[in-house]
Design a protein around this motif. Structure first.
Motif, PDB file in Angstrom:
ATOM      1  N   ILE A 210       0.685   5.443  -7.757  1.00  0.00           N
ATOM      2  CA  ILE A 210      -0.532   5.899  -8.422  1.00  0.00           C
ATOM      3  C   ILE A 210      -0.451   7.367  -8.843  1.00  0.00           C
ATOM      4  N   PRO A 211       0.020   8.291  -7.991  1.00  0.00           N
ATOM      5  CA  PRO A 211       0.143   9.681  -8.454  1.00  0.00           C
ATOM      6  C   PRO A 211       1.096   9.845  -9.640  1.00  0.00           C
TER       7      PRO A 211
ATOM      8  N   LYS B 156      -8.325  -4.748  -4.848  1.00  0.00           N
ATOM      9  CA  LYS B 156      -7.526  -5.304  -3.748  1.00  0.00           C
ATOM     10  C   LYS B 156      -8.245  -6.525  -3.190  1.00  0.00           C
TER      11      LYS B 156
ATOM     12  N   LEU C  55       2.022   1.694  -3.497  1.00  0.00           N
ATOM     13  CA  LEU C  55       0.906   2.110  -4.344  1.00  0.00           C
ATOM     14  C   LEU C  55       0.552   3.577  -4.124  1.00  0.00           C
ATOM     15  N   GLU C  56       0.639   4.061  -2.892  1.00  0.00           N
ATOM     16  CA  GLU C  56       0.357   5.473  -2.605  1.00  0.00           C
ATOM     17  C   GLU C  56       1.320   6.404  -3.336  1.00  0.00           C
ATOM     18  N   LYS C  57       2.524   5.933  -3.579  1.00  0.00           N
ATOM     19  CA  LYS C  57       3.513   6.725  -4.315  1.00  0.00           C
ATOM     20  C   LYS C  57       3.410   6.502  -5.817  1.00  0.00           C
TER      21      LYS C  57
ATOM     22  N   GLU D  59      -4.022  -5.930  -6.430  1.00  0.00           N
ATOM     23  CA  GLU D  59      -3.241  -6.348  -5.261  1.00  0.00           C
ATOM     24  C   GLU D  59      -3.847  -7.646  -4.742  1.00  0.00           C
TER      25      GLU D  59
ATOM     26  N   THR E  48       0.832  -1.206   0.000  1.00  0.00           N
ATOM     27  CA  THR E  48       0.000   0.000   0.000  1.00  0.00           C
ATOM     28  C   THR E  48       0.865   1.254   0.000  1.00  0.00           C
ATOM     29  N   THR E  49       1.952   1.235   0.744  1.00  0.00           N
ATOM     30  CA  THR E  49       2.867   2.383   0.775  1.00  0.00           C
ATOM     31  C   THR E  49       3.416   2.671  -0.612  1.00  0.00           C
TER      32      THR E  49
END
Length: 166
Positions: free
Chosen positions: A22-23, A36, A18-20, A100, A15-16
């Motif tokens: 996706i943007p 997910k 993916l948070e970076k 995911e 998730t960490t």
């Protein structure tokens, strides 16, 4: 629509990342969606709310619409989990679906692996793993691409180039 998977054991930082990631992908003009899979009994509704009460009353599906989003909740009620193709069919038109989980799926996946977690990689047991986003060289992963976890642009390039057309 293209599909690409993000794999890794619990606590590896999927998730960490993916948070970076996706943007970066959306800044490149892509419309990105995510599916997910969780092995836990998830609850996205709250007891006492109308949608929860109506779902508990027996509705198979409840679609909740608010000012900023809508959500469709579907009760399995003992039925088997649907396969990934069924779920992808429910995703609105987009450029890229990140997945995911779904370890059995035959689609390309990037495994997130951290040496500090002290666990063996999922590769080669999980099918479809074609590379690693990692914090150290992956044991037994020499034949696959390995990208440092902090190299998000390179990870985005990898995902874009290797995502498969559905």
């Amino acid at each position: 629509m293209r599909v690409f998977g993000i794999a890794g054991s619990s606590g590896m930082g999927k998730t960490t990342l993916l948070e970076k990631l996706i943007p970066v992908l959306t800044a490149r003009g892509l419309v990105v969606s995510l599916i997910k899979h969780s092995h836990k009994a998830i609850e996205i509704d709250r007891p006492g709310k109308d949608s929860y009460r109506l779902r508990e009353a027996g509705c198979q599906e409840v679609l909740l619409l608010g000012l900023e989003r809508w959500a469709l909740m579907h009760e399995l009620r003992g039925a088997e989990e649907p396969d990934l193709d069924y779920l992808i069919d429910r995703i609105q038109n987009c450029d890229l679906v990140l997945v995911e989980g779904f370890k059995g799926g035959e689609f390309p996946k990037l495994e997130i692996w951290r040496a500090s977690e002290g666990r063996a990689p999922l590769h080669p047991v999980w099918p479809g793993i074609i590379g690693f986003a990692c914090d150290a060289p992956v044991p037994g992963g020499d034949a696959l691409t390995q990208i440092a976890l902090d190299q998000v642009e390179a990870i985005a390039d990898f995902v874009q180039k290797r995502a498969v057309l559905r």
